[in-house]
Design a protein around this motif. Structure first.
Motif, PDB file in Angstrom:
ATOM      1  N   GLY A 155       0.801  -1.215   0.000  1.00 21.86           N
ATOM      2  CA  GLY A 155       0.000   0.000   0.000  1.00 21.86           C
ATOM      3  C   GLY A 155       0.831   1.260   0.000  1.00 21.86           C
ATOM      4  O   GLY A 155       0.423   2.278   0.545  1.00 21.86           O
ATOM      5  N   GLY A 156       2.036   1.192  -0.590  1.00 21.68           N
ATOM      6  CA  GLY A 156       2.899   2.357  -0.655  1.00 21.68           C
ATOM      7  C   GLY A 156       3.725   2.587   0.587  1.00 21.68           C
ATOM      8  O   GLY A 156       4.550   3.491   0.637  1.00 21.68           O
ATOM      9  N   GLU A 157       3.544   1.771   1.641  1.00 22.48           N
ATOM     10  CA  GLU A 157       4.271   1.930   2.894  1.00 22.48           C
ATOM     11  C   GLU A 157       5.172   0.729   3.136  1.00 22.48           C
ATOM     12  O   GLU A 157       4.789  -0.412   2.907  1.00 22.48           O
ATOM     13  CB  GLU A 157       3.295   2.075   4.073  1.00 22.48           C
ATOM     14  CG  GLU A 157       2.391   3.295   3.990  1.00 22.48           C
ATOM     15  CD  GLU A 157       3.155   4.582   4.177  1.00 22.48           C
ATOM     16  OE1 GLU A 157       4.234   4.536   4.812  1.00 22.48           O
ATOM     17  OE2 GLU A 157       2.688   5.615   3.675  1.00 22.48           O
ATOM     18  N   ARG A 158       6.373   1.004   3.604  1.00 20.07           N
ATOM     19  CA  ARG A 158       7.262  -0.087   3.980  1.00 20.07           C
ATOM     20  C   ARG A 158       6.765  -0.708   5.278  1.00 20.07           C
ATOM     21  O   ARG A 158       6.473  -0.014   6.244  1.00 20.07           O
ATOM     22  CB  ARG A 158       8.679   0.426   4.195  1.00 20.07           C
ATOM     23  CG  ARG A 158       9.431   0.731   2.915  1.00 20.07           C
ATOM     24  CD  ARG A 158      10.838   1.145   3.266  1.00 20.07           C
ATOM     25  NE  ARG A 158      11.682   1.282   2.084  1.00 20.07           N
ATOM     26  CZ  ARG A 158      12.972   1.548   2.134  1.00 20.07           C
ATOM     27  NH1 ARG A 158      13.553   1.708   3.305  1.00 20.07           N
ATOM     28  NH2 ARG A 158      13.678   1.655   1.038  1.00 20.07           N
ATOM     29  N   ASP A 159       6.709  -2.018   5.294  1.00 18.61           N
ATOM     30  CA  ASP A 159       6.270  -2.700   6.506  1.00 18.61           C
ATOM     31  C   ASP A 159       6.844  -4.106   6.507  1.00 18.61           C
ATOM     32  O   ASP A 159       6.958  -4.736   5.462  1.00 18.61           O
ATOM     33  CB  ASP A 159       4.743  -2.744   6.573  1.00 18.61           C
ATOM     34  CG  ASP A 159       4.251  -2.899   8.005  1.00 18.61           C
ATOM     35  OD1 ASP A 159       5.095  -3.107   8.892  1.00 18.61           O
ATOM     36  OD2 ASP A 159       3.041  -2.816   8.220  1.00 18.61           O
ATOM     37  N   TYR A 160       7.240  -4.573   7.686  1.00 19.14           N
ATOM     38  CA  TYR A 160       7.807  -5.907   7.785  1.00 19.14           C
ATOM     39  C   TYR A 160       6.702  -6.942   7.802  1.00 19.14           C
ATOM     40  O   TYR A 160       5.662  -6.737   8.420  1.00 19.14           O
ATOM     41  CB  TYR A 160       8.661  -6.018   9.056  1.00 19.14           C
ATOM     42  CG  TYR A 160       9.301  -7.371   9.217  1.00 19.14           C
ATOM     43  CD1 TYR A 160      10.193  -7.838   8.264  1.00 19.14           C
ATOM     44  CD2 TYR A 160       9.004  -8.177  10.292  1.00 19.14           C
ATOM     45  CE1 TYR A 160      10.784  -9.076   8.401  1.00 19.14           C
ATOM     46  CE2 TYR A 160       9.589  -9.410  10.447  1.00 19.14           C
ATOM     47  CZ  TYR A 160      10.472  -9.856   9.494  1.00 19.14           C
ATOM     48  OH  TYR A 160      11.049 -11.099   9.614  1.00 19.14           O
ATOM     49  N   ALA A 161       6.927  -8.061   7.139  1.00 21.40           N
ATOM     50  CA  ALA A 161       5.856  -9.033   6.942  1.00 21.40           C
ATOM     51  C   ALA A 161       6.051 -10.329   7.709  1.00 21.40           C
ATOM     52  O   ALA A 161       5.237 -11.230   7.602  1.00 21.40           O
ATOM     53  CB  ALA A 161       5.713  -9.346   5.451  1.00 21.40           C
ATOM     54  N   GLY A 162       7.139 -10.465   8.471  1.00 23.03           N
ATOM     55  CA  GLY A 162       7.324 -11.670   9.273  1.00 23.03           C
ATOM     56  C   GLY A 162       7.681 -12.902   8.485  1.00 23.03           C
ATOM     57  O   GLY A 162       7.485 -14.019   8.956  1.00 23.03           O
ATOM     58  N   LEU A 163       8.220 -12.735   7.276  1.00 23.50           N
ATOM     59  CA  LEU A 163       8.597 -13.873   6.432  1.00 23.50           C
ATOM     60  C   LEU A 163      10.047 -13.695   6.003  1.00 23.50           C
ATOM     61  O   LEU A 163      10.413 -12.677   5.427  1.00 23.50           O
ATOM     62  CB  LEU A 163       7.693 -13.960   5.208  1.00 23.50           C
ATOM     63  CG  LEU A 163       8.016 -15.073   4.202  1.00 23.50           C
ATOM     64  CD1 LEU A 163       7.828 -16.435   4.854  1.00 23.50           C
ATOM     65  CD2 LEU A 163       7.125 -14.967   2.984  1.00 23.50           C
ATOM     66  N   ILE A 164      10.884 -14.690   6.314  1.00 22.66           N
ATOM     67  CA  ILE A 164      12.300 -14.669   5.959  1.00 22.66           C
ATOM     68  C   ILE A 164      12.583 -15.930   5.164  1.00 22.66           C
ATOM     69  O   ILE A 164      12.128 -17.017   5.530  1.00 22.66           O
ATOM     70  CB  ILE A 164      13.197 -14.643   7.210  1.00 22.66           C
ATOM     71  CG1 ILE A 164      12.808 -13.474   8.117  1.00 22.66           C
ATOM     72  CG2 ILE A 164      14.659 -14.542   6.830  1.00 22.66           C
ATOM     73  CD1 ILE A 164      13.493 -13.501   9.465  1.00 22.66           C
TER      74      ILE A 164
ATOM     75  N   VAL B 144       2.921 -11.073  12.450  1.00 17.11           N
ATOM     76  CA  VAL B 144       3.426  -9.765  12.876  1.00 17.11           C
ATOM     77  C   VAL B 144       2.310  -8.898  13.459  1.00 17.11           C
ATOM     78  O   VAL B 144       2.535  -7.756  13.814  1.00 17.11           O
ATOM     79  CB  VAL B 144       4.086  -9.011  11.704  1.00 17.11           C
ATOM     80  CG1 VAL B 144       5.343  -9.718  11.281  1.00 17.11           C
ATOM     81  CG2 VAL B 144       3.119  -8.879  10.535  1.00 17.11           C
ATOM     82  N   GLY B 145       1.112  -9.435  13.554  1.00 17.61           N
ATOM     83  CA  GLY B 145      -0.011  -8.710  14.141  1.00 17.61           C
ATOM     84  C   GLY B 145      -1.024  -9.724  14.613  1.00 17.61           C
ATOM     85  O   GLY B 145      -0.725 -10.911  14.756  1.00 17.61           O
ATOM     86  N   GLU B 146      -2.215  -9.290  14.825  1.00 18.90           N
ATOM     87  CA  GLU B 146      -3.266 -10.195  15.254  1.00 18.90           C
ATOM     88  C   GLU B 146      -3.683 -11.089  14.083  1.00 18.90           C
ATOM     89  O   GLU B 146      -4.511 -10.716  13.268  1.00 18.90           O
ATOM     90  CB  GLU B 146      -4.461  -9.392  15.770  1.00 18.90           C
ATOM     91  CG  GLU B 146      -4.163  -8.623  17.045  1.00 18.90           C
ATOM     92  CD  GLU B 146      -5.408  -7.943  17.575  1.00 18.90           C
ATOM     93  OE1 GLU B 146      -6.493  -8.198  17.019  1.00 18.90           O
ATOM     94  OE2 GLU B 146      -5.299  -7.163  18.531  1.00 18.90           O
ATOM     95  N   GLY B 147      -3.064 -12.249  14.021  1.00 18.87           N
ATOM     96  CA  GLY B 147      -3.391 -13.197  12.960  1.00 18.87           C
ATOM     97  C   GLY B 147      -2.898 -12.789  11.589  1.00 18.87           C
ATOM     98  O   GLY B 147      -3.294 -13.384  10.583  1.00 18.87           O
TER      99      GLY B 147
END
Length: 533
Positions: free
Chosen positions: A106-115, A144-147
């Motif tokens: 969505g145009g924002e950098r965010d960590y996704a919890g997948l390596i 990385v969040g609620e579910g």
């Protein structure tokens, strides 16, 4: 006639008007539907959206943010074939490309919890966005969040293509076999070996670490083949032939997953300590803790290889925290010791301070270097030239300023006990120094007395005079500073252990060394360590 023509045109006009209205309504309806679907996708899928970028990290620690549509080669990684013709970002299995999935959503950098890391088990190894892998790979998942987690809709795994080994030369026996089977070609066309080449992996609720490998599998398959003579059913017939195809093995080291295949569309649950093999859907037990303590998995779980100045701190910190939690869950960081002395705790803090902020530690050393110019313990039989000591201290400060930041080392009870064994044995008499104990055993022997060492290991010993320190923190600084000063054979290689990026866990013990060298601290290191029960 004129009225008839006028009437026809009137009807035609009304029809066109209605059609225009319908089109308008259709467009409005489609727009509303599109908006609703977009809202639904954003709300429900979250990180399941196609990422537009990811961070690619090489083994030297440099990294690049690569975006979809960016097909340039990136030195020093040389990510050739990064994008396939379908404009899908691709991470090849070239032994150098590790991918930390810092999604841009969505145009924002965010960590996704997948390596993930692709591995060179075959030329087909790689990872395609979104959520499609092939060949050999290792993946760590964490919500990385609620579910909310990356690839929450599942990971598609490609099994790989097959090569048919058929007998192209004609002989009577083969002709008779084909003739016999030609009338059954419709029912024989689909057999258990002619299954889909894709699997669907659905992650469980918690943390997950899985490894996948491709290995050649020789199977029997029905192939359609042209025959030289017209037989019953035409000039084409089915016959059984040997084929080579990749069999997928998926090891679950942590958590649990559900794997759906053409053999089992509802899916099978594969839990920690189990390996799933397709085709055949065999599930067998594995030593997940032993595999986690291997060089390959320990390197994957090492935050030192996922950090770079190119990556924003919030991503690096999130990755490091996730990897730490995986190591703890997999029991490769040992069990934390209890009742550490203030001196032991201070030594641990000093070593991690030096690793985390080597430039800041150099400033601390600079402020106290005059002390180390003038004070040192001479080991039996050695003499140190004062000017050489000054050079060695200054060189140690320069060495610190040239180091990159490394993650903290965790502390293991078993490794601390191994260090204490050496302090107790050697310090009892104070007659000897070095890594060999009075019983003739080395630090490896002492480590394996208390647990299992993963991959590489090392040991540092610092001898010093505690009377020169006013408190435990100052005493710890003396002990660690001495390890950083390479003033001959005595401390050669000691600082390399402190700044070895492979090491992730340590043990620390300090005590008396008789009347000759006064005090000693023993620090042991390892990539991974599993305590004895």
């Amino acid at each position: 006639m004129t009225k008839l023509v006028s009437w026809v045109f009137s009807i035609l006009y009304m029809f066109l008007e209605k059609l225009r209205c319908i089109r308008t309504l259709t467009r409005i309806g489609a727009l509303i539907l599109s908006i609703c679907l977009s809202i639904s996708i954003v709300k429900v899928q979250g990180y399941a959206q196609d990422p537009s970028a990811a961070f690619i990290v090489d083994l030297e620690g440099s990294s690049h943010e690569v975006r979809r549509g960016d097909n340039r080669n990136r030195d020093p990684i040389q990510l050739r074939d990064l994008l396939n013709p379908r404009d899908v970002m691709y991470i090849p299995g070239d032994q150098r490309s590790w991918a930390s999935l810092g999604f841009v959503v969505g145009g924002e950098r965010d960590y996704a919890g997948l390596i993930l890391r692709t591995e060179p088990y075959s030329e087909e190894s790689g990872y395609e966005f979104p959520c499609r892998a092939s060949g050999g790979f290792t993946i760590a998942w964490r919500p990385v969040g609620e579910g909310v987690r990356a690839c929450s809709e599942g990971l598609t795994v490609e099994r790989g293509s097959s090569d048919v080994y058929s007998n192209s030369s004609f002989d009577e026996e083969l002709f008779a076999q084909i003739h016999k089977l030609s009338s059954k070609q419709d029912t024989r066309a689909k057999s258990s070996s002619n299954l889909s080449d894709t699997l669907q992996i659905q992650p469980g609720d918690g943390q997950i670490v899985i490894r996948a490998t491709n290995k050649p599998s020789y199977e029997s398959e029905w192939v359609r083949e042209e025959v030289p003579y017209t037989v019953e059913g035409g000039e084409w017939a089915w016959r059984e032939a040997r084929v080579e195809r990749n069999a997928v093995s998926i090891e679950v080291l942590e958590g649990e997953i559900v794997i759906a295949s053409e053999e089992n569309s509802t899916g099978r649950t594969v839990r920690q300590g189990e390996m799933y093999v397709y085709p055949g859907e065999r599930i067998t037990p594995i030593d997940s803790t032993g595999k986690a303590n291997s060089c390959e998995v320990l390197r994957f779980l090492n935050a030192a290889y996922w950090s770079s100045p190119d990556i924003p701190n919030n991503f690096s910190d999130a990755v490091a925290e996730q990897l730490k939690q995986h190591r703890e869950a997999l029991s490769v960081s040992g069990r934390p010791p209890v009742n550490l002395s203030s001196l032991q705790q201070s030594v641990i803090e000093q070593i991690n301070f030096a690793r985390k902020d080597p430039s800041g530690y150099a400033d601390l050393f600079e402020s106290e270097k005059q002390f180390f110019y003038n004070n040192w313990l001479e080991l039996r039989g050695e003499s140190i030239n004062p000017s050489e000591r000054i050079r060695a201290v200054d060189e140690a400060i320069d060495f610190l300023r040239s180091q990159r930041s490394l993650p903290d080392l965790s502390v293991s009870k078993g490794m601390t006990n191994a260090s204490q064994d050496h302090v107790d044995g050697q310090g009892r008499t104070g007659e000897n120094y070095g890594h060999t104990g009075d019983d003739g055993r080395g630090y490896w022997d002492r480590l394996v007395d208390h647990g299992s060492v993963g991959c590489s290991d090392g040991e540092n010993i610092s001898y010093y005079d505690p009377n020169l320190a006013q408190n435990s923190e100052a005493e710890a600084r003396i002990a660690v500073f001495e390890l950083l000063v390479d003033d001959g054979q005595r401390q050669a290689g000691s600082r390399d252990n402190i700044f070895n990026p492979d090491f992730q866990v340590m043990g620390v013990a300090c005590g008396s060394h008789g009347n000759f060298l006064r005090s000693m601290c023993v620090i042991t290191y390892a990539e991974g360590y599993q305590e004895n029960n």
